[in-house]
Design an enzyme around this catalytic site. Structure first.
Site, PDB file in Angstrom:
ATOM      1  N   SER A 165      -1.332   2.272  -5.367  1.00 41.86           N
ATOM      2  CA  SER A 165      -1.419   1.528  -4.113  1.00 41.86           C
ATOM      3  C   SER A 165      -0.633   2.318  -3.077  1.00 41.86           C
ATOM      4  CB  SER A 165      -0.768   0.153  -4.300  1.00 41.86           C
ATOM      5  OG  SER A 165      -0.559  -0.483  -3.053  1.00 41.86           O
ATOM      6  N   TYR A 194       5.479  -5.740  -7.652  1.00 43.93           N
ATOM      7  CA  TYR A 194       4.283  -4.914  -7.411  1.00 43.93           C
ATOM      8  C   TYR A 194       4.684  -3.497  -6.987  1.00 43.93           C
ATOM      9  CZ  TYR A 194      -0.490  -3.968  -5.681  1.00 43.93           C
ATOM     10  OH  TYR A 194      -1.747  -3.444  -5.464  1.00 43.93           O
TER      11      TYR A 194
END
Ligand code: NAD
Length: 261
Positions: free
Chosen positions: A143, A156
């Site tokens: 990401s 995350y």
């Protein structure tokens, strides 16, 4: 000839969102594919679409955080198609909350799916890739949060940074076996995972949903645009079809410019 003819690919979390578009593109490029997801009906539906258009696909029920299921799913794919040449470790979830309030059970769930999942699928794939002596390629879906921080996303961001380390070690160890490893780092793509976060973040940050999209999610892009899942699938294909170890241990960000500064 298509770029992946004769190759076999396993994509995790392939029943929805990015994983679905990735597995559809790899199949269109000639790969036989394993469509792995914790939600078997979704995997079966995607595998059905591929078979209807003339491709070869096996739906695999797999919780990526489960050691037995990752081993068994990979073995089933190899038994059906003869090899595993490409692994796309994509399955993921999101749980947002400030660090001071983050539940340990949520933290552990995030680590189990993102990091245990990537490790277990890597280990399962490498056993076959090393034994088959024709090498392979592993692509992790990271990401922009593999490189950047955002509020509410401690687990995350930690997990996505961790994938860079795993990819680098696999690149180093895999080189002798012609195995390459790289990370694709998407910006925001409008998948179910992201659509769920918009109202959650609006609530946590005291903003409207429009403000979350404009001022948080797309604020760092050059043009205020969401990234398309097809852009991510194309980048995965680029790594999957790349012919040499010139490109290994790297990450590439696909985000409309978010994260470049
Ligand atoms: P999504 O929710 O649309 O799809 C995720 C899929 O993973 C679902 O089919 C779900 O059933 C499956 N899944 C969940 N837990 C699983 C488990 N334990 N085992 C196996 N499968 C499981 O999400 P998405 O947006 O397509 O995200 C896919 C990946 O892309 C994730 O790793 C996510 O972190 C990453 N990513 C997404 C975005 C984005 O903007 N959508 C941005 C950057 C990175």
């Amino acid at each position: 000839m298509k770029s992946l003819t004769g190759k076999t690919a396993l994509v995790t979390g392939a029943g929805s969102g990015l994983g679905k578009d990735i597995v559809l593109l790899l199949a269109r490029e000639g790969a036989s594919v394993g469509v792995a997801d914790i939600h078997l009906p979704a995997a079966e539906e995607v595998a059905g679409i591929i078979r209807q258009s003339g491709g070869e696909a096996l739906a695999i029920s797999m919780d990526v955080s489960d050691e037995k299921q990752t081993e068994a799913g990979t073995a089933a794919l190899v038994s059906q198609f003869g090899s595993i040449d490409i692994l796309v470790s994509n399955a993921g979830i999101q749980i947002v909350s400030p660090v001071h309030d983050y539940a340990l059970s949520d933290w552990r769930k995030m680590m189990a799916i993102h990091l245990d999942g990537a490790f277990l699928n890597t280990r399962a794939a490498l056993k076959h890739m090393y034994a088959q002596q024709t090498g392979g390629t592993i692509i992790y879906i990271g990401s922009v949060h593999s490189h950047e921080a955002s509020p509410l996303k401690s687990a995350y961001v930690t997990a996505k940074h961790g994938l860079l380390g795993l990819a680098k070690v696999v690149a180093v160890e895999g080189a002798a076996h012609q195995v390459r490893a790289n990370v694709v780092c998407p910006g925001f793509v409008e998948t179910p995972l992201v659509k769920k976060q918009i109202p959650e973040q609006a609530r946590e940050l005291g903003m409207t949903e429009e403000e979350v999209v404009k001022n948080i999610m797309l604020a760092g892009t050059v043009d205020g645009e969401f990234t398309a899942s097809f852009d991510i699938a194309q980048t995965v294909l680029f790594f999957a079809a790349f012919p040499s170890a010139a490109l290994t241990g790297q990450s590439i960000t696909v985000s409309h410019g978010w994260g470049m500064r």
